[in-house]
Design a protein around this motif. Structure first.
Motif, PDB file in Angstrom:
ATOM      1  N   ASP A 162      19.175  -3.555   5.433  1.00 30.51           N
ATOM      2  CA  ASP A 162      19.566  -2.482   4.514  1.00 30.51           C
ATOM      3  C   ASP A 162      18.354  -1.592   4.231  1.00 30.51           C
ATOM      4  OD1 ASP A 162      20.485  -0.824   2.523  1.00 30.51           O
ATOM      5  OD2 ASP A 162      21.429  -2.408   1.337  1.00 30.51           O
ATOM      6  N   PRO A 163      18.050  -0.660   5.132  1.00 28.41           N
ATOM      7  CA  PRO A 163      16.860   0.172   4.918  1.00 28.41           C
ATOM      8  C   PRO A 163      16.967   1.076   3.698  1.00 28.41           C
ATOM      9  CG  PRO A 163      18.129   0.947   6.813  1.00 28.41           C
ATOM     10  CD  PRO A 163      18.724  -0.366   6.406  1.00 28.41           C
ATOM     11  N   ASP A 164      18.169   1.543   3.354  1.00 32.03           N
ATOM     12  CA  ASP A 164      18.296   2.410   2.184  1.00 32.03           C
ATOM     13  C   ASP A 164      17.838   1.692   0.914  1.00 32.03           C
ATOM     14  OD1 ASP A 164      19.324   4.683   3.502  1.00 32.03           O
ATOM     15  OD2 ASP A 164      21.331   3.825   3.514  1.00 32.03           O
ATOM     16  N   ALA A 165      18.238   0.430   0.775  1.00 26.18           N
ATOM     17  CA  ALA A 165      17.844  -0.327  -0.409  1.00 26.18           C
ATOM     18  C   ALA A 165      16.339  -0.559  -0.435  1.00 26.18           C
ATOM     19  CB  ALA A 165      18.588  -1.665  -0.444  1.00 26.18           C
ATOM     20  N   GLU A 166      15.751  -0.837   0.717  1.00 20.67           N
ATOM     21  CA  GLU A 166      14.307  -1.094   0.767  1.00 20.67           C
ATOM     22  C   GLU A 166      13.521   0.174   0.454  1.00 20.67           C
ATOM     23  OE1 GLU A 166      11.620  -4.292   1.142  1.00 20.67           O
ATOM     24  OE2 GLU A 166      13.813  -4.254   1.243  1.00 20.67           O
ATOM     25  N   ILE A 167      13.965   1.307   0.969  1.00 14.24           N
ATOM     26  CA  ILE A 167      13.295   2.577   0.704  1.00 14.24           C
ATOM     27  C   ILE A 167      13.392   2.929  -0.777  1.00 14.24           C
ATOM     28  CG2 ILE A 167      13.379   5.051   1.191  1.00 14.24           C
ATOM     29  CD1 ILE A 167      14.438   4.188   4.031  1.00 14.24           C
ATOM     30  N   ALA A 168      14.559   2.706  -1.378  1.00 12.03           N
ATOM     31  CA  ALA A 168      14.715   2.992  -2.806  1.00 12.03           C
ATOM     32  C   ALA A 168      13.809   2.098  -3.646  1.00 12.03           C
ATOM     33  CB  ALA A 168      16.176   2.802  -3.217  1.00 12.03           C
ATOM     34  N   PHE A 169      13.645   0.849  -3.248  1.00  8.60           N
ATOM     35  CA  PHE A 169      12.821  -0.104  -3.991  1.00  8.60           C
ATOM     36  C   PHE A 169      11.354   0.329  -4.009  1.00  8.60           C
ATOM     37  CE2 PHE A 169      10.029  -3.788  -4.094  1.00  8.60           C
ATOM     38  CZ  PHE A 169      10.520  -4.541  -5.143  1.00  8.60           C
ATOM     39  N   TRP A 170      10.823   0.712  -2.831  1.00  8.76           N
ATOM     40  CA  TRP A 170       9.407   1.045  -2.730  1.00  8.76           C
ATOM     41  C   TRP A 170       9.134   2.517  -3.031  1.00  8.76           C
ATOM     42  CZ3 TRP A 170       6.073  -2.791  -2.469  1.00  8.76           C
ATOM     43  CH2 TRP A 170       6.475  -4.002  -1.906  1.00  8.76           C
ATOM     44  N   GLY A 171      10.155   3.346  -2.962  1.00 12.15           N
ATOM     45  CA  GLY A 171       9.973   4.786  -2.993  1.00 12.15           C
ATOM     46  C   GLY A 171       9.701   5.379  -4.363  1.00 12.15           C
TER      47      GLY A 171
ATOM     48  N   ALA B 120      11.307   4.444   8.559  1.00  9.76           N
ATOM     49  CA  ALA B 120      10.886   5.128   7.333  1.00  9.76           C
ATOM     50  C   ALA B 120       9.459   4.716   7.031  1.00  9.76           C
ATOM     51  CB  ALA B 120      11.801   4.773   6.168  1.00  9.76           C
ATOM     52  N   PHE B 121       8.640   5.687   6.723  1.00 13.23           N
ATOM     53  CA  PHE B 121       7.216   5.469   6.482  1.00 13.23           C
ATOM     54  C   PHE B 121       6.944   5.776   5.024  1.00 13.23           C
ATOM     55  CE2 PHE B 121       2.682   6.077   7.675  1.00 13.23           C
ATOM     56  CZ  PHE B 121       2.559   5.051   8.607  1.00 13.23           C
ATOM     57  N   LEU B 122       6.532   4.758   4.254  1.00  9.45           N
ATOM     58  CA  LEU B 122       6.281   4.938   2.826  1.00  9.45           C
ATOM     59  C   LEU B 122       4.799   4.748   2.549  1.00  9.45           C
ATOM     60  CD1 LEU B 122       9.252   3.128   2.986  1.00  9.45           C
ATOM     61  CD2 LEU B 122       9.226   4.100   0.694  1.00  9.45           C
ATOM     62  N   ALA B 123       4.237   5.657   1.772  1.00  9.11           N
ATOM     63  CA  ALA B 123       2.794   5.667   1.579  1.00  9.11           C
ATOM     64  C   ALA B 123       2.441   5.969   0.136  1.00  9.11           C
ATOM     65  CB  ALA B 123       2.156   6.719   2.486  1.00  9.11           C
ATOM     66  N   GLY B 124       1.318   5.397  -0.286  1.00  6.44           N
ATOM     67  CA  GLY B 124       0.745   5.705  -1.581  1.00  6.44           C
ATOM     68  C   GLY B 124      -0.624   6.321  -1.401  1.00  6.44           C
ATOM     69  N   ALA B 125      -1.423   6.244  -2.433  1.00  6.83           N
ATOM     70  CA  ALA B 125      -2.753   6.846  -2.390  1.00  6.83           C
ATOM     71  C   ALA B 125      -3.688   6.100  -1.450  1.00  6.83           C
ATOM     72  CB  ALA B 125      -3.343   6.881  -3.802  1.00  6.83           C
ATOM     73  N   LYS B 126      -3.377   4.830  -1.170  1.00  4.45           N
ATOM     74  CA  LYS B 126      -4.263   4.016  -0.346  1.00  4.45           C
ATOM     75  C   LYS B 126      -3.450   3.220   0.667  1.00  4.45           C
ATOM     76  CE  LYS B 126      -7.782   3.516  -3.956  1.00  4.45           C
ATOM     77  NZ  LYS B 126      -8.602   2.578  -4.759  1.00  4.45           N
ATOM     78  N   THR B 127      -4.105   2.823   1.748  1.00  2.84           N
ATOM     79  CA  THR B 127      -3.481   1.905   2.705  1.00  2.84           C
ATOM     80  C   THR B 127      -3.403   0.518   2.062  1.00  2.84           C
ATOM     81  OG1 THR B 127      -5.674   1.489   3.609  1.00  2.84           O
ATOM     82  CG2 THR B 127      -4.323   3.131   4.733  1.00  2.84           C
ATOM     83  N   ALA B 128      -2.523  -0.336   2.580  1.00  2.00           N
ATOM     84  CA  ALA B 128      -1.684  -0.136   3.758  1.00  2.00           C
ATOM     85  C   ALA B 128      -0.350   0.492   3.362  1.00  2.00           C
ATOM     86  CB  ALA B 128      -1.420  -1.463   4.458  1.00  2.00           C
ATOM     87  N   ARG B 129       0.193   1.293   4.285  1.00  2.00           N
ATOM     88  CA  ARG B 129       1.502   1.884   4.106  1.00  2.00           C
ATOM     89  C   ARG B 129       2.574   0.919   4.602  1.00  2.00           C
ATOM     90  NH1 ARG B 129      -2.436   6.007   5.224  1.00  2.00           N
ATOM     91  NH2 ARG B 129      -2.580   5.351   7.385  1.00  2.00           N
ATOM     92  N   ILE B 130       3.830   1.251   4.363  1.00  2.00           N
ATOM     93  CA  ILE B 130       4.945   0.390   4.757  1.00  2.00           C
ATOM     94  C   ILE B 130       5.774   1.113   5.808  1.00  2.00           C
ATOM     95  CG2 ILE B 130       7.042  -0.791   4.020  1.00  2.00           C
ATOM     96  CD1 ILE B 130       5.872  -0.968   1.221  1.00  2.00           C
ATOM     97  N   GLU B 131       6.057   0.414   6.893  1.00  2.00           N
ATOM     98  CA  GLU B 131       7.019   0.887   7.877  1.00  2.00           C
ATOM     99  C   GLU B 131       8.283   0.044   7.734  1.00  2.00           C
ATOM    100  OE1 GLU B 131       5.597   1.464  11.889  1.00  2.00           O
ATOM    101  OE2 GLU B 131       3.510   1.510  11.161  1.00  2.00           O
TER     102      GLU B 131
ATOM    103  N   THR C 109      15.708  -1.788  -9.386  1.00  2.00           N
ATOM    104  CA  THR C 109      15.910  -1.207  -8.055  1.00  2.00           C
ATOM    105  C   THR C 109      16.395  -2.254  -7.045  1.00  2.00           C
ATOM    106  OG1 THR C 109      13.529  -1.491  -7.652  1.00  2.00           O
ATOM    107  CG2 THR C 109      14.288   0.695  -8.339  1.00  2.00           C
ATOM    108  N   GLY C 110      17.078  -3.285  -7.533  1.00  2.00           N
ATOM    109  CA  GLY C 110      17.742  -4.210  -6.634  1.00  2.00           C
ATOM    110  C   GLY C 110      16.923  -5.381  -6.151  1.00  2.00           C
TER     111      GLY C 110
ATOM    112  N   THR D  74       5.609 -13.169  -8.561  1.00  2.00           N
ATOM    113  CA  THR D  74       6.203 -12.929  -7.247  1.00  2.00           C
ATOM    114  C   THR D  74       7.598 -12.343  -7.405  1.00  2.00           C
ATOM    115  OG1 THR D  74       6.921 -15.235  -7.168  1.00  2.00           O
ATOM    116  CG2 THR D  74       4.901 -14.680  -6.005  1.00  2.00           C
ATOM    117  N   ALA D  75       7.968 -11.554  -6.389  1.00  2.00           N
ATOM    118  CA  ALA D  75       9.263 -10.896  -6.395  1.00  2.00           C
ATOM    119  C   ALA D  75       9.751 -10.746  -4.966  1.00  2.00           C
ATOM    120  CB  ALA D  75       9.164  -9.525  -7.063  1.00  2.00           C
ATOM    121  N   ASP D  76      11.034 -10.569  -4.830  1.00  2.00           N
ATOM    122  CA  ASP D  76      11.645 -10.218  -3.555  1.00  2.00           C
ATOM    123  C   ASP D  76      12.255  -8.828  -3.670  1.00  2.00           C
ATOM    124  OD1 ASP D  76      11.025 -12.556  -2.264  1.00  2.00           O
ATOM    125  OD2 ASP D  76      13.090 -13.288  -2.106  1.00  2.00           O
ATOM    126  N   PRO D  77      11.927  -7.911  -2.771  1.00  2.00           N
ATOM    127  CA  PRO D  77      12.673  -6.659  -2.674  1.00  2.00           C
ATOM    128  C   PRO D  77      14.106  -6.927  -2.210  1.00  2.00           C
ATOM    129  CG  PRO D  77      10.548  -6.528  -1.553  1.00  2.00           C
ATOM    130  CD  PRO D  77      10.784  -7.966  -1.862  1.00  2.00           C
TER     131      PRO D  77
END
Length: 325
Positions: free
Chosen positions: A186-195, A229-240, A284-285, A307-310
């Motif tokens: 479910d990429p939509d849910a993962e993107i919403a969680f980290w986005g 989907a490539f998600l990034a913040g101010a610093k590495t590492a980013r999420i693919e 966010t699920g 600890t958490a699970d996305p």
């Protein structure tokens, strides 16, 4: 900051957690050949490790590796005396955590040097294009197996995005981890969680593409259409975040748990407000798996940790530094 896009609570993925049977082979590769250094070593106290990861009462030996002293994009090696499953390299169509990526300044020189050192690559440097709107971005990647089922992906991108290691030492052949990869149902849910509305990363791009070179690098059937989907913040590492438009293979998530599994088994993420981060996980699920605990260990320093699970079940250790006494 808006109601739709609240304040970012994280800057990126601080470290990939890698379960090991023996530190020596990993130190030989990452420190001896890729230029990482031991930033800290010791144990995560048994009470903390068991509360976080369900690893039992024993202390957990751990080593934090950094590239050029970078505080992000690190590798957290965690010794696993009794792994829940044998070491196995994940395939890009398996569900769960896949590779850990870093830039190589000259990927062909890296291939030559590591091959001369006796490292056998799964995939030699291979180029392909990813269409981003009207532009096709060229990427060159190669895949190297590491001990305990870990998969290292070297990337020589067309345009280098900022890394702390190269800012500190521009002549380094390799960077810190520039991205970590998960393949999810479910990429939509993962993107919403980290986005932006979740923990606060930006969505740099979100595309569906197919490329023969990528099929070769990723070991995919010819013509596979992959969402990336490539998600990034101010610093590495980013999420693919990846999801193939074809049947997925093995579900590795039950066997990818920090301090219980070998290889790429979780992510470590620093936050400036753990309570707010855990609340956003719930909204966010995701699932909060453990109440916050205090620790002082080589992976987190003095910190409060949980600890958490996305939504797609990847293990995440969230932590907030505590001030020195």
């Amino acid at each position: 900051m808006t109601a739709q896009h609240p304040e970012p609570l994280i800057e990126g993925i601080t470290a990939a957690i890698v379960g090991v049977t023996d530190f020596a082979p990993h130190l030989e590769l990452f420190c001896g050949e890729l230029g990482y250094a031991v930033a800290a070593e010791g144990v995560v106290p048994g009470a903390v490790a068991d509360a976080l990861w369900g690893s039992g009462p024993a202390d957990v030996a751990a080593v934090a590796l950094a590239a050029a002293g970078a505080e992000t994009g690190r590798i957290h090696l965690v010794r696993v005396p009794e792994p829940v499953a044998p070491a196995a390299a994940p395939h890009n169509l398996d569900v769960g955590l896949v590779g850990i990526d870093m830039y190589a300044r000259d990927i062909h020189a890296a291939h030559a040097a590591l091959t001369a050192a006796g490292r056998s690559w799964n995939v030699p440097p291979t180029g392909y294009g990813v269409a981003l709107g009207d532009t096709e971005v060229q990427v060159t990647q190669g895949v190297l197996p590491a001990p305990d089922g870990t998969v290292v992906v070297f990337v020589q991108p067309a345009a280098v995005r900022g890394t702390e290691a190269w800012a500190a030492d521009p002549d380094r052949p390799y960077t810190e981890l520039t991205s970590v990869v998960c393949h999810v149902p479910d990429p939509d849910a993962e993107i919403a969680f980290w986005g932006p509305a979740g923990l606060g990363l930006s969505v740099w791009y979100d595309v569906v593409f197919s490329a023969p070179g990528f099929d070769a690098v990723a070991g995919l059937p010819t013509g596979t259409r992959m969402r990336l989907a490539f998600l990034a913040g101010a610093k590495t590492a980013r999420i693919e975040v990846t999801s193939a438009r074809c049947p997925h293979r093995v579900d590795r998530r039950p066997h990818q748990r920090p301090a219980r599994s070998l290889g790429h088994s979780g992510w470590s993420v620093r936050t400036h407000d753990l309570a707010a981060a855990l609340e956003r996980v719930r909204r966010t699920g995701g699932r909060v798996l453990t109440a916050p605990v205090e620790t002082d260990d080589p992976l987190h320093g003095r910190a409060v940790v949980a600890t958490a699970d996305p939504p797609n079940g990847v293990s995440v250790t969230l932590w907030q530094p505590r001030p020195a006494p």
